[in-house]
Design an enzyme around this catalytic site. Structure first.
Site, PDB file in Angstrom:
ATOM      1  N   SER A 197      -4.870   1.635  -0.641  1.00 36.91           N
ATOM      2  CA  SER A 197      -5.706   0.701  -1.396  1.00 36.91           C
ATOM      3  C   SER A 197      -7.062   0.443  -0.742  1.00 36.91           C
ATOM      4  CB  SER A 197      -4.978  -0.636  -1.564  1.00 36.91           C
ATOM      5  OG  SER A 197      -5.818  -1.567  -2.216  1.00 36.91           O
ATOM      6  N   LYS A 198      -8.101   0.454  -1.579  1.00 37.43           N
ATOM      7  CA  LYS A 198      -9.455   0.146  -1.104  1.00 37.43           C
ATOM      8  C   LYS A 198      -9.765  -1.355  -1.240  1.00 37.43           C
ATOM      9  CE  LYS A 198     -11.714   4.618  -2.208  1.00 37.43           C
ATOM     10  NZ  LYS A 198     -11.087   5.328  -1.153  1.00 37.43           N
ATOM     11  N   SER A 199      -8.816  -2.102  -1.813  1.00 45.94           N
ATOM     12  CA  SER A 199      -9.063  -3.528  -2.074  1.00 45.94           C
ATOM     13  C   SER A 199      -9.443  -4.341  -0.833  1.00 45.94           C
ATOM     14  CB  SER A 199      -7.856  -4.163  -2.770  1.00 45.94           C
ATOM     15  OG  SER A 199      -7.698  -3.608  -4.055  1.00 45.94           O
ATOM     16  N   LYS A 224       2.946  -4.950 -11.999  1.00 47.24           N
ATOM     17  CA  LYS A 224       2.118  -5.743 -12.915  1.00 47.24           C
ATOM     18  C   LYS A 224       2.922  -6.422 -14.027  1.00 47.24           C
ATOM     19  CE  LYS A 224      -2.111  -3.116 -12.094  1.00 47.24           C
ATOM     20  NZ  LYS A 224      -3.250  -2.410 -12.690  1.00 47.24           N
ATOM     21  N   ASP A 234      -8.402  -5.887 -15.288  1.00 44.42           N
ATOM     22  CA  ASP A 234      -8.609  -4.434 -15.372  1.00 44.42           C
ATOM     23  C   ASP A 234      -9.560  -4.015 -16.502  1.00 44.42           C
ATOM     24  OD1 ASP A 234      -7.104  -3.638 -13.166  1.00 44.42           O
ATOM     25  OD2 ASP A 234      -5.233  -3.584 -14.303  1.00 44.42           O
ATOM     26  N   GLY A 277       0.220   3.576 -21.880  1.00 44.02           N
ATOM     27  CA  GLY A 277       0.902   2.811 -20.841  1.00 44.02           C
ATOM     28  C   GLY A 277       0.111   1.567 -20.469  1.00 44.02           C
ATOM     29  N   GLY A 278       0.460   0.981 -19.329  1.00 40.35           N
ATOM     30  CA  GLY A 278      -0.157  -0.264 -18.885  1.00 40.35           C
ATOM     31  C   GLY A 278      -1.657  -0.193 -18.704  1.00 40.35           C
ATOM     32  N   ALA A 279      -2.158   0.923 -18.144  1.00 44.45           N
ATOM     33  CA  ALA A 279      -3.602   1.056 -17.887  1.00 44.45           C
ATOM     34  C   ALA A 279      -4.376   1.040 -19.194  1.00 44.45           C
ATOM     35  CB  ALA A 279      -3.880   2.340 -17.117  1.00 44.45           C
ATOM     36  N   TYR A 298      -9.376   7.607  -9.637  1.00 46.21           N
ATOM     37  CA  TYR A 298     -10.521   8.028  -8.837  1.00 46.21           C
ATOM     38  C   TYR A 298     -10.011   8.791  -7.621  1.00 46.21           C
ATOM     39  CZ  TYR A 298      -9.220   4.049  -5.944  1.00 46.21           C
ATOM     40  OH  TYR A 298      -8.519   3.180  -5.155  1.00 46.21           O
TER      41      TYR A 298
END
Length: 279
Positions: free
Chosen positions: A21-23, A72, A109, A136-138, A224
């Site tokens: 994760s980049k978060s 999620k 999102d 789906g979810g995305a 990404y």
């Protein structure tokens, strides 16, 4: 006089896996930019230990969480109160712990995606033909914010057409939404094509017809990576004028989360640029 609490406010992202994760990097840059003292970590959570991990984080003084795959939907069920966009998305990616002990769930999102498209990439969505790949979810999280931009039509394409139809029905009163299988795309052309499937993670591209793009069309992958995703490579070979991955979306949804927690929306362009350079 009571001593001032000098411990940094604690936030984290929970997922499985989560090490990539980049978060933490993003939120550290946000906090530095606006002069806040926060601590933000990535927490790997056991697949059947999500609710417990959330309660433990809160008990240890945590203020808020970002939630990533695969939690999620569970976060959605765990929240006491939901934002309108979380209700629409049927998923939660941001949790804020309220002073009264309740959990507020939001989904940033779709807003992050639209922000990246319209502000960073200068893509006009009003009056355009938009294609969303996947149901789906995305994909679901993106539909409400995309339809708010008033496209002429939004088409959802999915291998299992019944799933796409279900989504189209849910979002029908927000604008013109259609559901199709990939075969039904032959002969149709779109101004903006958004890949919300996980095909890129497997090095694959959904089975798309070659004449999919109008002139000047934009291809966008919610995924990404260090190099263009298979979908974006395919899109550039088959007529897309602009190709963008989901790094901007990641930073923009993080900025929306930061706003929810801290009351200020950080500037994102420099953070995106730094991440592109590997910072």
């Amino acid at each position: 006089m009571a001593e001032k609490d000098t411990t940094p406010a604690r936030y984290a992202v929970m997922g499985n896996p989560v090490a990539h994760s980049k978060s933490p990097v993003i939120h550290k840059q946000f906090a530095h930019q606006v002069g806040h003292d926060i601590e933000y970590t990535a927490l790997w959570v056991d697949l059947d230990g999500f609710a417990e991990a959330v309660q433990q984080f809160r008990a240890e003084g945590g203020k808020g969480l970002n939630i990533t795959v695969p939690f999620k939907l569970e976060a959605y069920r765990l929240a006491d109160n939901l934002s309108d966009r979380a209700k629409l998305a049927g998923a939660v990616n941001t949790i804020r712990f309220e002073p009264d002990g309740t959990i507020f769930g939001d989904n940033t999102d779709g807003t992050g995606l639209v922000h990246d498209l319209t502000k960073n990439l200068n893509v006009l969505l009003r009056g355009k033909k938009i294609l969303v790949l996947g149901a789906g979810g995305a994909a679901r999280g993106a539909l409400g914010p995309l339809l708010k931009q008033n496209p002429v039509v939004l088409v959802i394409a999915n291998r299992t057409v019944s799933k796409a139809k279900e989504l189209a029905k849910t979002f029908a009163h927000f604008g013109k939404v259609e559901a199709v299988g990939y075969d039904d795309l032959v002969g149709k052309r779109f101004d903006v094509v958004i890949n919300g499937t996980s095909a890129s993670l497997k090095g694959e591209v959904p089975p798309l017809p070659v004449n999919l793009f109008t002139s000047g069309a934009v291809a966008y992958d919610m995924m990404y990576g260090d190099k263009p995703t298979p979908f974006l490579e395919w899109a550039m070979l088959h007529g897309a004028e602009t190709a963008a991955d989901g790094l901007g979306m990641l930073v923009e949804q993080a900025a929306e989360s930061y706003l929810l927690w801290r009351g200020v929306r950080p500037e994102t362009k420099h953070v995106i640029a730094a991440l592109r350079k590997g910072g």
